[in-house]
Design a protein around this motif. Sequence first.
Motif, PDB file in Angstrom:
ATOM      1  N   LEU A 171     -10.007  12.927 -20.425  1.00  0.00           N
ATOM      2  CA  LEU A 171     -11.299  12.717 -19.762  1.00  0.00           C
ATOM      3  C   LEU A 171     -12.295  13.799 -20.185  1.00  0.00           C
ATOM      4  O   LEU A 171     -13.457  13.509 -20.477  1.00  0.00           O
ATOM      5  N   ALA A 172     -11.820  15.046 -20.236  1.00  0.00           N
ATOM      6  CA  ALA A 172     -12.688  16.167 -20.639  1.00  0.00           C
ATOM      7  C   ALA A 172     -13.215  15.953 -22.061  1.00  0.00           C
ATOM      8  O   ALA A 172     -14.401  16.174 -22.337  1.00  0.00           O
ATOM      9  N   TRP A 173     -12.348  15.508 -22.972  1.00  0.00           N
ATOM     10  CA  TRP A 173     -12.797  15.276 -24.356  1.00  0.00           C
ATOM     11  C   TRP A 173     -13.812  14.133 -24.421  1.00  0.00           C
ATOM     12  O   TRP A 173     -14.744  14.164 -25.220  1.00  0.00           O
ATOM     13  N   ALA A 174     -13.651  13.138 -23.563  1.00  0.00           N
ATOM     14  CA  ALA A 174     -14.645  12.046 -23.527  1.00  0.00           C
ATOM     15  C   ALA A 174     -16.004  12.594 -23.100  1.00  0.00           C
ATOM     16  O   ALA A 174     -17.049  12.172 -23.616  1.00  0.00           O
ATOM     17  N   PHE A 175     -15.999  13.552 -22.179  1.00  0.00           N
ATOM     18  CA  PHE A 175     -17.254  14.171 -21.743  1.00  0.00           C
ATOM     19  C   PHE A 175     -17.859  15.016 -22.857  1.00  0.00           C
ATOM     20  O   PHE A 175     -19.073  15.047 -23.038  1.00  0.00           O
ATOM     21  N   LEU A 176     -16.998  15.711 -23.609  1.00  0.00           N
ATOM     22  CA  LEU A 176     -17.519  16.501 -24.727  1.00  0.00           C
ATOM     23  C   LEU A 176     -18.186  15.580 -25.759  1.00  0.00           C
ATOM     24  O   LEU A 176     -19.282  15.870 -26.254  1.00  0.00           O
ATOM     25  N   ALA A 177     -17.540  14.463 -26.053  1.00  0.00           N
ATOM     26  CA  ALA A 177     -18.125  13.512 -27.005  1.00  0.00           C
ATOM     27  C   ALA A 177     -19.452  12.969 -26.483  1.00  0.00           C
ATOM     28  O   ALA A 177     -20.415  12.799 -27.251  1.00  0.00           O
ATOM     29  N   ALA A 178     -19.512  12.713 -25.177  1.00  0.00           N
ATOM     30  CA  ALA A 178     -20.767  12.212 -24.591  1.00  0.00           C
ATOM     31  C   ALA A 178     -21.856  13.274 -24.672  1.00  0.00           C
ATOM     32  O   ALA A 178     -23.026  12.954 -24.892  1.00  0.00           O
ATOM     33  N   ASN A 179     -21.463  14.529 -24.498  1.00  0.00           N
ATOM     34  CA  ASN A 179     -22.449  15.609 -24.642  1.00  0.00           C
ATOM     35  C   ASN A 179     -23.042  15.594 -26.044  1.00  0.00           C
ATOM     36  O   ASN A 179     -24.257  15.711 -26.229  1.00  0.00           O
TER      37      ASN A 179
END
Length: 390
Positions: free
Chosen positions: A295-303
């Motif tokens: 989930l954290a990596w998905a947020f990084l990609a969204a950033n």
Amino acid sequence: MLTTKLLATPLLVTGLAFAQADPAENDPIKTLVARLDLQKYKATIRGLTKFGDRRQGTDRNRAALDWIEAQLKTYGCTNTERLHYEYNPPPPGGRGRGGRGGRGANGGVIRGERGLVGVNEDPDLQPDTRIRELNRQPSAPGPREEVFCTKIGTTHPEEMYIVAGHFDGIGWGEAANDDGSGTALVMEIARVLSSPDVTSERSIRFALWNNEETGTNGARAYIDQRKDLQGKEDPPGSGKYPEPKWLGMIQHDMMLFDHGMPRKDGTVSEHQRAEADVNIEFQSRSKFAAQAAELAWAFLAANEKYATDFPAVVGPHMSNTDSGPFQDLVPAISLREMERISQIGGGWDPTHHQPTDVYSHFSDGDFRLGLNATQTTLGAVSQLVGVKLK
Ligand SMILES: [Zn+2]
């Protein structure tokens, strides 16, 4: 030798493919993220600070909750609900100074220069008379409330992500950063996603917890009362799910201040550092560590895709916030201005729980970091729930 090294590098260059433009130019999520705005984000934080530090168990805390609920309704998130619970704390013992320890139960190591940490309990340290008097009423034990509203999914109403912050504060300031900044982030995303031209396949719950500062009691009350209701249709056959199944919990707590490590004398720069970033943390020692990391990596990609100014980084030591009580039940992450243990724990944010945590203390460089976290979460959650724009 040099030539050999140069020839060896093209393998690394393939990573650049990630940075190339998305062929889908009319990405509806980009349109939604563009509906966020620095002035609106600041105005929402300003609105919250009108209620002083919003300490739990006071009239100013209850007035803030009424205001938040009214705002959510005007944004179109009209199905607001209150969660009721009791808070009867043990006699006060004082927390004093902390953060001097090495490795805590949640991991993370404090290195380098440190500033002071702790909670201000002295009204006289608030130089602004108006704010001092606004915060004068002490907390009383007893009934407590917090609020949430929900965007209901079109094809999977029975599943949801929780997007959260805490609206209570301490320290005789205005709780502008801790956690007006996270509360405003949640409210702003609720505003954008509640627009009548937006639909989502899955549900999203916008939750504003109370009693974070006393030990995440509001989030714990929510879990106690609602975890066993997950995914149940009620009444049967109605298509209504009062508590959709939790797919993830995303907490936002202190979003503004990333001015770097304290100097040798313990003071901190007045300016947002140019290298400021959004810290996405999961807890590597939690039951759902692998899924939370994903989930954290998905947020990084969204950033990388949606944030306009500041990057994000991922760390494994989520701690001291409302996502903690969720971490063994569901993938849980937190977004912050800095790492909670190694940086905030080392005294890098001198406004933390202090009379300086007031709206006027922060500049646009600070607010912009909070806006970038808002862009990050709006982008990530929109992808996760399958947002569509009419
Ligand atoms: Zn906080």
